[in-house]
Design an enzyme around this catalytic site. Structure first.
Site, PDB file in Angstrom:
ATOM      1  N   GLY A  11      14.301  23.789  35.678  1.00  0.00           N
ATOM      2  CA  GLY A  11      14.187  22.761  34.556  1.00  0.00           C
ATOM      3  C   GLY A  11      13.206  21.703  34.496  1.00  0.00           C
ATOM      4  N   GLU A  13      10.338  21.458  33.194  1.00  0.00           N
ATOM      5  CA  GLU A  13       8.983  22.112  33.382  1.00  0.00           C
ATOM      6  C   GLU A  13       7.845  21.615  32.388  1.00  0.00           C
ATOM      7  OE1 GLU A  13      11.704  23.968  32.925  1.00  0.00           O
ATOM      8  OE2 GLU A  13      12.194  25.421  34.651  1.00  0.00           O
ATOM      9  N   GLY A  14       8.330  21.015  31.337  1.00  0.00           N
ATOM     10  CA  GLY A  14       7.289  20.528  30.349  1.00  0.00           C
ATOM     11  C   GLY A  14       7.452  21.496  29.074  1.00  0.00           C
ATOM     12  N   LYS A  15       8.701  22.036  28.879  1.00  0.00           N
ATOM     13  CA  LYS A  15       8.903  22.964  27.368  1.00  0.00           C
ATOM     14  C   LYS A  15       8.839  22.085  26.575  1.00  0.00           C
ATOM     15  CE  LYS A  15      13.164  23.638  29.337  1.00  0.00           C
ATOM     16  NZ  LYS A  15      13.111  22.763  30.511  1.00  0.00           N
ATOM     17  N   LYS A  17       6.880  19.757  25.655  1.00  0.00           N
ATOM     18  CA  LYS A  17       5.498  19.656  25.123  1.00  0.00           C
ATOM     19  C   LYS A  17       5.061  20.833  24.824  1.00  0.00           C
ATOM     20  CE  LYS A  17       0.910  19.146  26.903  1.00  0.00           C
ATOM     21  NZ  LYS A  17      -0.191  18.424  27.872  1.00  0.00           N
ATOM     22  N   ALA A  38      19.876  18.836  28.325  1.00  0.00           N
ATOM     23  CA  ALA A  38      18.592  18.979  28.331  1.00  0.00           C
ATOM     24  C   ALA A  38      18.073  17.480  28.112  1.00  0.00           C
ATOM     25  CB  ALA A  38      18.196  20.029  27.396  1.00  0.00           C
ATOM     26  N   GLY A  39      16.925  17.390  28.149  1.00  0.00           N
ATOM     27  CA  GLY A  39      16.027  16.384  27.983  1.00  0.00           C
ATOM     28  C   GLY A  39      14.600  16.952  27.763  1.00  0.00           C
ATOM     29  N   ARG A 142      38.915  30.478  25.246  1.00  0.00           N
ATOM     30  CA  ARG A 142      39.129  30.534  23.536  1.00  0.00           C
ATOM     31  C   ARG A 142      40.450  29.617  23.049  1.00  0.00           C
ATOM     32  NH1 ARG A 142      40.231  36.487  24.722  1.00  0.00           N
ATOM     33  NH2 ARG A 142      40.754  35.221  26.700  1.00  0.00           N
ATOM     34  N   GLN A 224      16.982  23.917  30.184  1.00  0.00           N
ATOM     35  CA  GLN A 224      17.131  24.047  31.271  1.00  0.00           C
ATOM     36  C   GLN A 224      16.119  25.061  31.957  1.00  0.00           C
ATOM     37  OE1 GLN A 224      20.405  24.423  29.408  1.00  0.00           O
ATOM     38  NE2 GLN A 224      20.103  22.214  29.508  1.00  0.00           N
ATOM     39  N   PRO A 304      16.378  10.302  40.199  1.00  0.00           N
ATOM     40  CA  PRO A 304      14.827  10.931  40.883  1.00  0.00           C
ATOM     41  C   PRO A 304      14.978  12.239  41.039  1.00  0.00           C
ATOM     42  CG  PRO A 304      16.107   9.539  42.309  1.00  0.00           C
ATOM     43  CD  PRO A 304      16.987   9.534  41.119  1.00  0.00           C
ATOM     44  N   LEU A 332      -1.100  19.910  36.170  1.00  0.00           N
ATOM     45  CA  LEU A 332      -2.213  20.009  37.187  1.00  0.00           C
ATOM     46  C   LEU A 332      -2.666  18.609  37.573  1.00  0.00           C
ATOM     47  CD1 LEU A 332      -3.746  22.198  38.731  1.00  0.00           C
ATOM     48  CD2 LEU A 332      -5.388  22.308  36.819  1.00  0.00           C
TER      49      LEU A 332
HETATM   50  P1  GDP Z   1      11.384  19.651  29.732  1.00  0.00           P
HETATM   51  O1  GDP Z   1      12.794  19.332  29.893  1.00  0.00           O
HETATM   52  O2  GDP Z   1      11.009  20.991  30.192  1.00  0.00           O
HETATM   53  O3  GDP Z   1      10.935  19.542  28.219  1.00  0.00           O
HETATM   54  O4  GDP Z   1      10.634  18.580  30.575  1.00  0.00           O
HETATM   55  P2  GDP Z   1      10.862  16.954  30.645  1.00  0.00           P
HETATM   56  O5  GDP Z   1      10.550  16.358  29.380  1.00  0.00           O
HETATM   57  O6  GDP Z   1      12.336  16.721  31.008  1.00  0.00           O
HETATM   58  O7  GDP Z   1       9.785  16.733  31.690  1.00  0.00           O
HETATM   59  C1  GDP Z   1       8.421  16.785  31.778  1.00  0.00           C
HETATM   60  C2  GDP Z   1       7.631  15.532  31.941  1.00  0.00           C
HETATM   61  O8  GDP Z   1       6.300  15.776  32.090  1.00  0.00           O
HETATM   62  C3  GDP Z   1       7.700  14.597  30.594  1.00  0.00           C
HETATM   63  O9  GDP Z   1       7.784  13.463  30.909  1.00  0.00           O
HETATM   64  C4  GDP Z   1       6.503  15.013  30.088  1.00  0.00           C
HETATM   65  O10 GDP Z   1       5.986  14.191  28.853  1.00  0.00           O
HETATM   66  C5  GDP Z   1       5.569  15.346  30.908  1.00  0.00           C
HETATM   67  N1  GDP Z   1       4.509  16.203  30.982  1.00  0.00           N
HETATM   68  C6  GDP Z   1       4.532  17.463  30.231  1.00  0.00           C
HETATM   69  N2  GDP Z   1       3.324  18.114  30.643  1.00  0.00           N
HETATM   70  C7  GDP Z   1       2.617  17.482  31.533  1.00  0.00           C
HETATM   71  C8  GDP Z   1       1.337  17.293  32.009  1.00  0.00           C
HETATM   72  O11 GDP Z   1       0.569  18.524  32.041  1.00  0.00           O
HETATM   73  N3  GDP Z   1       1.164  16.315  32.958  1.00  0.00           N
HETATM   74  C9  GDP Z   1       1.642  15.290  33.114  1.00  0.00           C
HETATM   75  N4  GDP Z   1       1.269  14.332  33.874  1.00  0.00           N
HETATM   76  N5  GDP Z   1       2.968  14.863  32.403  1.00  0.00           N
HETATM   77  C10 GDP Z   1       3.372  16.263  31.722  1.00  0.00           C
HETATM   78  P1  IMO Z   2      15.785  20.647  30.556  1.00  0.00           P
HETATM   79  O1  IMO Z   2      16.122  21.510  29.438  1.00  0.00           O
HETATM   80  C1  IMO Z   2      16.876  19.984  34.938  1.00  0.00           C
HETATM   81  C2  IMO Z   2      21.045  20.701  36.050  1.00  0.00           C
HETATM   82  C3  IMO Z   2      21.807  19.403  36.251  1.00  0.00           C
HETATM   83  C4  IMO Z   2      22.569  20.064  37.340  1.00  0.00           C
HETATM   84  C5  IMO Z   2      23.080  21.419  36.893  1.00  0.00           C
HETATM   85  C6  IMO Z   2      24.454  21.511  36.078  1.00  0.00           C
HETATM   86  O2  IMO Z   2      15.521  19.179  30.362  1.00  0.00           O
HETATM   87  O3  IMO Z   2      15.239  21.353  31.513  1.00  0.00           O
HETATM   88  P2  IMO Z   2      25.071  20.504  33.831  1.00  0.00           P
HETATM   89  O4  IMO Z   2      25.060  19.075  33.266  1.00  0.00           O
HETATM   90  O5  IMO Z   2      24.341  21.533  33.234  1.00  0.00           O
HETATM   91  O6  IMO Z   2      26.522  21.301  33.941  1.00  0.00           O
HETATM   92  O7  IMO Z   2      24.442  20.485  35.059  1.00  0.00           O
HETATM   93  O8  IMO Z   2      21.986  21.767  36.018  1.00  0.00           O
HETATM   94  N1  IMO Z   2      20.480  20.602  34.777  1.00  0.00           N
HETATM   95  C7  IMO Z   2      19.118  20.465  34.385  1.00  0.00           C
HETATM   96  N2  IMO Z   2      18.193  20.010  35.272  1.00  0.00           N
HETATM   97  N3  IMO Z   2      16.705  20.101  33.564  1.00  0.00           N
HETATM   98  C8  IMO Z   2      17.660  20.317  32.611  1.00  0.00           C
HETATM   99  O9  IMO Z   2      17.331  20.403  31.383  1.00  0.00           O
HETATM  100  C9  IMO Z   2      18.987  20.313  33.108  1.00  0.00           C
HETATM  101  N4  IMO Z   2      20.316  20.798  32.477  1.00  0.00           N
HETATM  102  C10 IMO Z   2      21.023  20.848  33.606  1.00  0.00           C
HETATM  103  O10 IMO Z   2      21.091  18.469  37.127  1.00  0.00           O
HETATM  104  O11 IMO Z   2      21.889  20.522  38.895  1.00  0.00           O
HETATM  105 MG    MG Z   3      13.946  17.902  30.714  1.00  0.00          MG
END
Ligand code: GDP
Ligand code: IMO
Ligand code: MG
Length: 424
Positions: A11, A13-15, A17, A38-39, A142, A224, A304, A332
């Site tokens: 999770g 990963e930057g989805k 963006k 998700a966030g 169910r 995720q 963190p 990168l």
């Molecule tokens: P998601 O859940 O996969 O959408 O990723 P998150 O939004 O939770 O976390 C990715 C974080 O990395 C966010 O704060 C983005 O704004 C940031 N981000 C995405 N791509 C890049 C990148 O290439 N470089 C940097 N420095 N930040 C990035």
């Molecule tokens: P995005 O979409 C990172 C993790 C939680 C926990 C496990 C189970 O932003 O990548 P849950 O609340 O789903 O029962 O928690 O999965 N987890 C994530 N970690 N990014 C996420 O979403 C996550 N959604 C769940 O931290 O380890």
């Molecule tokens: Mg996220």
């Protein structure tokens, strides 16, 4: 062209963006699984959006957004997100559609998530406490489940809620010694959800099939990551849905063969929030360097994130089971200033070396990483716009990851903004 974007790690990963960028050329963006756990971060100019339920296409005023059957919808979060975008002048009326068959995350699901985690102590999963596991459990069970379409018939809903409150109260009291669940309060909440959300509820399967037949392009947004997939991830430290691309057809009702391209998103290092094995974890200065530079704190919970080197064994596995065509490699820029970068190319488990990932928790906990090293670079690359202009060592590092993953890396992130993206 229809695409699916999915996380290849644990999770974050930057989805968000990547989806935001690709949404420019898509008519419809679809969330097909997970919930408000998700966030997804989208940065537009000086505005930063953290989306939990709304598809990342929602920040573009003309993009149709769809939340399909397998998403577990927390109406409180959804209502707050719709209002949050409206405050910024972005309306979702007439372009957001939520499946009538999507299950509802109720307050007692969040309560149960918290109670269970607390009772597990050091064995806890480390969930986001968004009620995800309990809601999916009720869906599979169910008998005590609620779907968004149930908000249409409040009389029947009142009876259902009575039965649910009775059942949950017994369980909460017997297992956790917790307070009973109040059926009237649940009904009040549901009436208010119905008031605000009925206009968005529809049959999203019909909608998607009609739109695809009409030639519209659809972008599926995974939540995720593949390694958190309930069936193919690091069970039990996973989420409760098929968060790999394998969940896309089941979750949306659109077959995978209608998707032209599966794009996997990975960071150039590894992060994880919550418990469970993380073979390349660097619980040291290196991990802290990555956390500080990458701002690796949870978008949903602020925790963190655990940080470590890139794990090519894990990402290659995710690419294999996910049918990944190409990879978007993010952050990168975060690795500038390191003398040496390490990449895990194999695991040694019980004396045997393997480059194939194991989703067996016990085995993975015993995995020792076999690393390959690459030279680092010092330059700030956050303003670099083309692959050729990257420092040679950064190019070498990308080439090394590409070789180990076995998929072309076609998008490279060098910062959180839309403009900080290199296409190859
Ligand atoms: P998601 O859940 O996969 O959408 O990723 P998150 O939004 O939770 O976390 C990715 C974080 O990395 C966010 O704060 C983005 O704004 C940031 N981000 C995405 N791509 C890049 C990148 O290439 N470089 C940097 N420095 N930040 C990035
Ligand atoms: P995005 O979409 C990172 C993790 C939680 C926990 C496990 C189970 O932003 O990548 P849950 O609340 O789903 O029962 O928690 O999965 N987890 C994530 N970690 N990014 C996420 O979403 C996550 N959604 C769940 O931290 O380890
Ligand atoms: Mg996220």
């Amino acid at each position: 062209m229809n695409c699916c974007v999915v996380g290849l790690q644990w999770g974050d990963e930057g989805k968000g963006k990547v989806v935001d960028i690709l949404a420019e050329d898509s008519d419809i963006v679809v969330r097909y699984g997970g919930g408000a756990n998700a966030g997804h971060t989208v940065v537009v100019g000086d505005s930063r959006f953290a989306l939990h339920l709304l598809p990342s296409g929602s920040v573009r005023p003309d993009t149709v957004c769809v939340i399909t059957n397998a998403v577990v919808v927390d109406p409180e979060t959804l209502i707050a997100e719709i209002a949050g975008l409206a405050e910024k002048g972005i309306s979702l009326r007439g372009r957001l559609w939520v499946s009538e068959n999507a299950h509802i995350v109720m307050s007692y699901h969040k309560q149960e998530d918290r109670l269970r985690e607390e009772s597990l102590g050091k064995n806890k999963i480390g969930t986001t406490i968004r009620g995800i596991g309990p809601c999916y459990s009720d869906k599979l069970g169910r008998s005590y489940a609620l779907r968004m379409g149930d908000l249409r018939d409040l009389d029947s809903l009142r009876d259902k809620l009575k039965a649910i409150a009775e059942y949950k109260s017994k369980v909460f009291s017997a297992v956790y010694g917790a307070e009973p669940v109040d059926a009237d309060a649940l009904f009040e909440s549901c009436s208010s959800f119905a008031d605000k959300l009925l206009g968005f509820i529809t049959d999203t399967t019909e909608l998607l099939h009609r739109q695809i037949a009409a030639g519209k392009s659809v972008l599926f947004e995974g939540a995720q990551g593949t390694l958190l997939d309930i069936d193919h991830g690091t069970f039990p430290f996973v989420t409760s849905s098929n968060s790999s691309s394998l969940g896309m057809p089941a979750g949306s009702g659109v077959p995978a063969k209608l998707v032209d391209k599966f794009i996997g998103v990975a960071k150039v290092y590894t992060t994880r929030v919550g418990s469970g094995p993380l073979p390349t974890e660097q619980n040291n200065e290196t991990g802290q360097y990555i956390r500080d530079r990458g701002n690796e704190y949870g978008t949903t919970t602020g925790r963190p994130r655990r940080c470590g080197w890139f794990d090519a064994v894990a990402v290659a596995y995710s690419a294999a089971i996910g049918g990944i065509d190409s990879v978007a490699l993010m952050h990168l820029d975060t690795m500038s200033g390191m003398d040496e970068l390490k990449v895990c190319r194999a695991y040694e488990i019980d004396g045997t070396e393997t480059a194939f990932f194991t989703a067996n928790n016990a085995k993975l906990s015993r995995a020792r990483c076999v690393y390959e090293s690459a030279d680092g670079w010092d330059e700030d690359i956050s303003g670099v716009g083309s692959f050729d202009d990257l420092p040679q060592n950064a190019k070498n590092y990308v080439a090394l990851l590409e070789r180990l993953i076995g998929r072309p890396i076609t998008i490279i992130g060098v910062g959180p903004k839309r403009s900080q993206t290199i296409f190859r």
